[in-house]
Design an enzyme around this catalytic site. Structure first.
Site, PDB file in Angstrom:
ATOM      1  N   HIS A  17       0.845  -1.206   0.000  1.00 22.78           N
ATOM      2  CA  HIS A  17       0.000   0.000   0.000  1.00 22.78           C
ATOM      3  C   HIS A  17       0.880   1.256   0.000  1.00 22.78           C
ATOM      4  O   HIS A  17       0.615   2.208  -0.735  1.00 22.78           O
ATOM      5  CB  HIS A  17      -0.884   0.061   1.256  1.00 22.78           C
ATOM      6  CG  HIS A  17      -1.959  -0.983   1.330  1.00 22.78           C
ATOM      7  ND1 HIS A  17      -2.127  -1.804   2.423  1.00 22.78           N
ATOM      8  CD2 HIS A  17      -2.948  -1.321   0.458  1.00 22.78           C
ATOM      9  CE1 HIS A  17      -3.171  -2.594   2.229  1.00 22.78           C
ATOM     10  NE2 HIS A  17      -3.677  -2.333   1.041  1.00 22.78           N
ATOM     11  N   LYS A  41     -17.868  -7.111   8.002  1.00 28.89           N
ATOM     12  CA  LYS A  41     -16.612  -7.855   8.123  1.00 28.89           C
ATOM     13  C   LYS A  41     -16.100  -7.785   9.551  1.00 28.89           C
ATOM     14  O   LYS A  41     -16.230  -6.757  10.211  1.00 28.89           O
ATOM     15  CB  LYS A  41     -15.565  -7.236   7.193  1.00 28.89           C
ATOM     16  CG  LYS A  41     -15.400  -7.966   5.882  1.00 28.89           C
ATOM     17  CD  LYS A  41     -14.126  -7.493   5.224  1.00 28.89           C
ATOM     18  CE  LYS A  41     -13.985  -8.001   3.813  1.00 28.89           C
ATOM     19  NZ  LYS A  41     -12.816  -7.403   3.153  1.00 28.89           N
ATOM     20  N   ARG A  94      -1.923  -6.070  -8.459  1.00 33.96           N
ATOM     21  CA  ARG A  94      -0.691  -6.852  -8.292  1.00 33.96           C
ATOM     22  C   ARG A  94      -0.524  -7.872  -9.400  1.00 33.96           C
ATOM     23  O   ARG A  94       0.558  -8.074  -9.924  1.00 33.96           O
ATOM     24  CB  ARG A  94      -0.708  -7.578  -6.947  1.00 33.96           C
ATOM     25  CG  ARG A  94      -0.597  -6.656  -5.760  1.00 33.96           C
ATOM     26  CD  ARG A  94      -1.099  -7.279  -4.518  1.00 33.96           C
ATOM     27  NE  ARG A  94      -2.517  -7.628  -4.656  1.00 33.96           N
ATOM     28  CZ  ARG A  94      -3.331  -7.888  -3.661  1.00 33.96           C
ATOM     29  NH1 ARG A  94      -2.870  -7.897  -2.436  1.00 33.96           N
ATOM     30  NH2 ARG A  94      -4.600  -8.171  -3.869  1.00 33.96           N
ATOM     31  N   SER A 132      -3.058  -7.756   2.577  1.00 35.39           N
ATOM     32  CA  SER A 132      -3.390  -7.705   4.009  1.00 35.39           C
ATOM     33  C   SER A 132      -3.899  -9.065   4.471  1.00 35.39           C
ATOM     34  O   SER A 132      -3.598  -9.507   5.581  1.00 35.39           O
ATOM     35  CB  SER A 132      -4.467  -6.652   4.261  1.00 35.39           C
ATOM     36  OG  SER A 132      -4.026  -5.389   3.869  1.00 35.39           O
TER      37      SER A 132
END
Ligand code: PNS
Length: 164
Positions: A17, A41, A94, A132
């Site tokens: 990040h 979440k 990514r 993460s």
């Protein structure tokens, strides 16, 4: 004056990040790093803890003349971006596997708010496998996350585990 939003869960912020933010600083005058408040979440860190960690690690990055803010939002991202008078949403990509989901989101966001552009940025290859989610998994199973997250984040993760 180009203002961008860099949205995400940042649970926790990774070196990937930070790499994207540093690269974004070459393109934008201002970046608002904004954490999604998602009541559905169960996060590792609270929104406040994530916000605090981001604020503490951002001074360490090479930002040039770019101004960085940390914020949180709930609801539709594009509505938040309009309210913040941002032109751009930044997302890190990514691998090709990220692309499909990111493309869907970008096109949906464009449909909802044609005035806002999504810009995909690639982190350094050395962070191309860092997420993460994997950082949390490795950490919780006892592996080292050194070099994948800032030292401060690693420390907060350890603190959290010892407090549990
Ligand atoms: O770091 P993440 O979890 O991949 O970030 C995902 C995020 C926060 C960018 C995405 O879930 C989002 O924008 N949520 C806000 C709700 C919204 O606008 N949904 C419609 C997207 S097309």
């Amino acid at each position: 004056m180009r203002r961008a939003i860099y949205p995400g869960s940042f649970d926790p912020v990774t070196n990937g990040h930070l790499d994207i933010i540093e690269r974004g600083c070459k393109l934008f005058d201002e970046i608002i790093i904004s954490i999604l408040v998602n009541p559905e979440k169960q996060p590792f860190f609270t929104v406040e803890e994530r916000q605090q960690m981001l604020s503490e690690v951002l001074p360490g990055i090479d930002r040039g003349g770019c101004t960085l803010h940390v914020d949180s939002f709930s609801g539709l991202l594009v509505q938040y971006a309009v309210a913040q008078q941002a032109d751009v949403i930044v997302r890190g990509i990514r691998a090709i596997s990220d692309y499909e989901y990111e493309l869907q989101m970008a096109l949906m966001n464009r449909r909802l708010e044609p005035g806002i552009e999504t810009v995909f940025m690639m982190p350094a290859e050395s962070y191309s496998y860092v997420s993460s989610r994997l950082v949390k998994e490795v950490f919780q199973l006892g592996g080292t996350v050194e070099g994948l997250v800032p030292p401060l984040v690693e420390k907060r993760m350890k603190d959290k585990l010892t407090r549990k």
